[in-house]
Design a protein around this motif. Structure first.
Motif, PDB file in Angstrom:
ATOM      1  N   UNK A   1       0.826  -1.207   0.000  1.00  0.00           N
ATOM      2  CA  UNK A   1       0.000   0.000   0.000  1.00  0.00           C
ATOM      3  C   UNK A   1       0.864   1.261   0.000  1.00  0.00           C
ATOM      4  N   UNK A   2       1.907   1.242   0.824  1.00  0.00           N
ATOM      5  CA  UNK A   2       2.775   2.423   0.913  1.00  0.00           C
ATOM      6  C   UNK A   2       3.513   2.683  -0.396  1.00  0.00           C
ATOM      7  N   UNK A   3       3.884   1.605  -1.060  1.00  0.00           N
ATOM      8  CA  UNK A   3       4.558   1.765  -2.363  1.00  0.00           C
ATOM      9  C   UNK A   3       3.602   2.392  -3.375  1.00  0.00           C
ATOM     10  N   UNK A   4       2.363   1.936  -3.394  1.00  0.00           N
ATOM     11  CA  UNK A   4       1.390   2.513  -4.340  1.00  0.00           C
ATOM     12  C   UNK A   4       1.151   3.993  -4.022  1.00  0.00           C
ATOM     13  N   UNK A   5       1.057   4.308  -2.766  1.00  0.00           N
ATOM     14  CA  UNK A   5       0.825   5.713  -2.385  1.00  0.00           C
ATOM     15  C   UNK A   5       1.986   6.596  -2.835  1.00  0.00           C
ATOM     16  N   UNK A   6       3.193   6.102  -2.654  1.00  0.00           N
ATOM     17  CA  UNK A   6       4.367   6.848  -3.124  1.00  0.00           C
ATOM     18  C   UNK A   6       4.288   7.079  -4.627  1.00  0.00           C
ATOM     19  N   UNK A   7       3.932   6.047  -5.354  1.00  0.00           N
ATOM     20  CA  UNK A   7       3.838   6.154  -6.818  1.00  0.00           C
ATOM     21  C   UNK A   7       2.755   7.164  -7.209  1.00  0.00           C
ATOM     22  N   UNK A   8       1.617   7.084  -6.576  1.00  0.00           N
ATOM     23  CA  UNK A   8       0.517   8.015  -6.883  1.00  0.00           C
ATOM     24  C   UNK A   8       0.956   9.456  -6.650  1.00  0.00           C
ATOM     25  N   UNK A   9       1.514   9.719  -5.511  1.00  0.00           N
ATOM     26  CA  UNK A   9       1.908  11.084  -5.154  1.00  0.00           C
ATOM     27  C   UNK A   9       2.974  11.613  -6.108  1.00  0.00           C
TER      28      UNK A   9
END
Ligand SMILES: [Mg+2]
Ligand SMILES: [Mg+2]
Ligand SMILES: [Mg+2]
Ligand SMILES: [Mg+2]
Ligand SMILES: [Mg+2]
Lengths: 333, 333, 333
Positions: free
Chosen positions: A184-192
């Motif tokens: 989840x944290x990796x996806x959030x980083x990518x989104x941001x």
């Protein structure tokens, strides 16, 4: 001829008058609430569309569908994007559907939740059904693209990263919270990093029901919310103390949104565990949500999927449709 | 006409009379032995079929093939399912082959080992040949399906999770026992959760030869067995002390099964390291197995693959065929 | 007729006389230098070809192209093999291109760098463009094949494992040096085990620019070199102290090679950050390299890709082409 033209123009003007709005606000998180740009607490009630790809095939992915949803009192819509539909229609064509849906939602001032609609164990690539099949890299790429395309569009307020993570009593193997948290944290980083200014929503295990691990190990990211799908048969009555224990406690510290709730009776088409119940569930879950400033989104504004909200192409409400249409209309806007 | 019908009916009845058996027992593990439902120690001798897909193409995947195997004295058969064949025939069609093979095995009271027949490093997806290519998610999905479909069928007694793990002197990179152990445990969890009541079999490195790491780090699961493929050229004579050191020691604590043994002379078609030897190997390995209550399965009941057990479509035994036919028939049933 | 034959034979003989060389040396690493079999320090200057697949389509993948490169003073060529081109042409056909290219390079005594030309985050499978898409297993398999096919061929001196690792300001997510280091070490193990006797080259993050982590955590393997691609706009003038800080310091302990340098002016076709500069960059980088015994390879010997070295099918030099043609010819061979 002229008269007709004038009339249609008039209708357009009226429609514009009714729905013309100030541009939608960029929502954000303040403590445990979603807030607008003025810092006012925002609580939403709305509906899940079925998959845009499905609605397009049904010839229902059009403005009228969104007008109807608005008329039922919704202030938010969730688009469940099934990975298989995404691949089969193809990224380019699917994006056209999303473009249109977002535009219609904006026209009726409804916020949008983009939902990567998979069910299963992303780590092991084991899913409930082929339509939920995806991979970790495909999931990363999907959210990267969403961020690039819709990241600066305030109406696209929420990114629900993965619909329902579940190991299905280990039928899909194992998945530790630490592993899930890291994905989840990796996806959030990518989104941001790709310009996604919306609010990522993170679900818990047991088909987006159990948020217990958030107590000790919350997601390491700001400006996010948590998701629960508290269908009636996940627990026995009285539901409220269990809801608090299973996911409601999270609302003390973080925003929570119920992106799927709903019920139908046993004789209803497609009725299945865990959705069978009656209006007492409607009362309980909406009250619980209202008391706690928790937004909710009903599953599903479709006549074929279950539990359905309407029964025919005239949008005649089903039993839960009647219940929630009345309920949603009862809130002050 | 009538006479013919009666005769064929009579043959069916005779056949039924010979082979009708009490339903096959669910096998399980008791300490270091495989046991039947009465708790009696079970030791098997049997053969590897070639890939059911290959046999179907040869027009040999039929009852007569199994009748022949039974006639040679086998009490177990192993089906080596090559990932490439699995994909190429397609899951649905391949399952039909397995359904039939299992039925024929049952008819002749032979237990079945399902074998996911890959050779290489599953972690890096590097394999000896394209026919062994698979992925971790495909391997999970395969065993999930096997468990759902055959999990409650006692004749399908064993699940050999991965035929021959090897890094081939690092040509396939690295694989730590800890990593391998973790993959095996995940598959076992998936099998059990999906209703697989059979006995998972775990192989060691060096092409299913070296079980050394089991000493310190056994697989963390109950009711499983370990596999070795002690072909003659894996070690020099005298073999016995090395076998004990390399894999035989495991039998002190856990069941062990030799799911591939076999030999041929150098001039035999397809002769290759490590299978070249003679009857002295047959004596050594069968004696070693018999003394230690270790089951074994000969590679391979086919006329094209090496080392072959028969030479033509009349099942004329090859050199190892003659040896093991006599040997298998010599055991009390 | 006879005369013609004789003439062509004569030309062949002349050509053979000019270019016949002692077989090329196997290069290796001695401390922080590349050395030949006599232990002499070897410093190379040369050019990047464009993708052999692209040149084949342009009808330029032929001996004349290599003859021209040699004529410009090159002693090394780098083949940027794009994963997409590799898959689309197919392994078998692509290998034919490599076979020919290597042969022509040998004919003109130029060493070859095989370069797996991807840009992005291999861990997350997020890349700058589809043409750079690959997977970890595909990357392993590619290098395994290169090692088997060209591993004992001294002219194929270098294996550049992955062109430009970058997370692009987290647009491709995260990648820790420890993770990257581990991937690089696994590939090196695979190459060596499959007979690859050449020198693996490892790039750092930020598009093969930043080698900072090598200080504390060098790659755990012998006989390797490090790569930097110090394009002009990676840093502001004066470049030299920053180059030393960012990657040049590595040369104190290990060999370093600049497998991509180059510049063009803003009006040049395809001009883009970070390649826009002028001859002052050419002076700075070639001097820096020369002083420190660092080999360099100019990007790119093509008329379509940027920054180009020539402008037409007569190989008329571009601005950087003129600069580097003169420069490369100025070194003593
Ligand atoms: Mg935008
Ligand atoms: Mg659901
Ligand atoms: Mg074998
Ligand atoms: Mg060679
Ligand atoms: Mg470049």
């Amino acid at each position: 001829m002229k008269f007709k033209l004038d009339l249609s123009l008039l209708l357009v003007l009226i429609s514009a008058a009714i729905y013309a709005q100030k541009p939608m606000d960029r929502l954000s998180v303040n403590q445990n609430e979603f807030v607008n740009e003025e810092g006012e607490i925002m609580v939403f009630r709305g509906v899940n569309t079925s998959d845009p790809d499905k609605l397009e095939k049904d010839d229902l992915w059009n403005e009228n569908y969104f007008k109807e949803i608005k008329d039922w009192g919704a202030t938010i819509v969730r688009f469940p994007i099934h990975p298989e539909a995404w691949r089969e229609r193809g990224e380019k064509e699917y994006l056209k559907l999303l473009d249109k849906g977002i535009e219609w939602a904006e026209k009726y001032s409804m916020y949008v939740i983009l939902d990567w609609h998979s069910i299963g164990n992303l780590k092991n690539q084991l899913y409930l059904d082929d339509m939920y099949y995806t991979t970790l890299p495909e999931t990363f790429a999907f959210w990267k693209l969403m961020a690039v395309r819709y990241g600066d569009r305030p109406s696209v307020a929420f990114y629900e990263l993965f619909n329902e993570p579940t190991v299905y009593n280990q039928r899909f193997g194992t998945l530790k919270w630490k592993e899930w948290k890291s994905i989840m944290e990796e996806i959030i980083i990518i989104i941001r990093a790709n310009g996604g200014e919306g609010i990522p929503l993170v679900a818990g295990f047991n088909w987006a029901y159990d948020l217990g691990p958030v107590k000790e190990q919350p997601i390491d990211a700001e400006n996010i919310g948590y998701v629960a799908h508290p269908y009636p048969q996940k627990r026995e009555k009285p539901w409220e103390p269990k809801w608090t224990e299973d996911w409601g406690f999270v609302k003390e510290k973080y925003p929570v949104i119920l992106t799927e709730i709903g019920f139908c009776d046993e004789s209803s088409p497609g009725a299945h565990v865990p959705v069978i119940s009656d209006e007492s569930y409607g009362d309980a879950i909406s009250n619980y949500a209202d008391i706690n400033n928790i937004s909710y989104v009903i599953w599903v504004f479709d006549m074929d999927w279950a539990p359905r909200m309407y029964k025919d192409r005239e949008f005649t409400p089903s039993r839960q449709g009647e219940y929630f249409k009345k309920k949603m209309r009862s809130y002050k806007k």
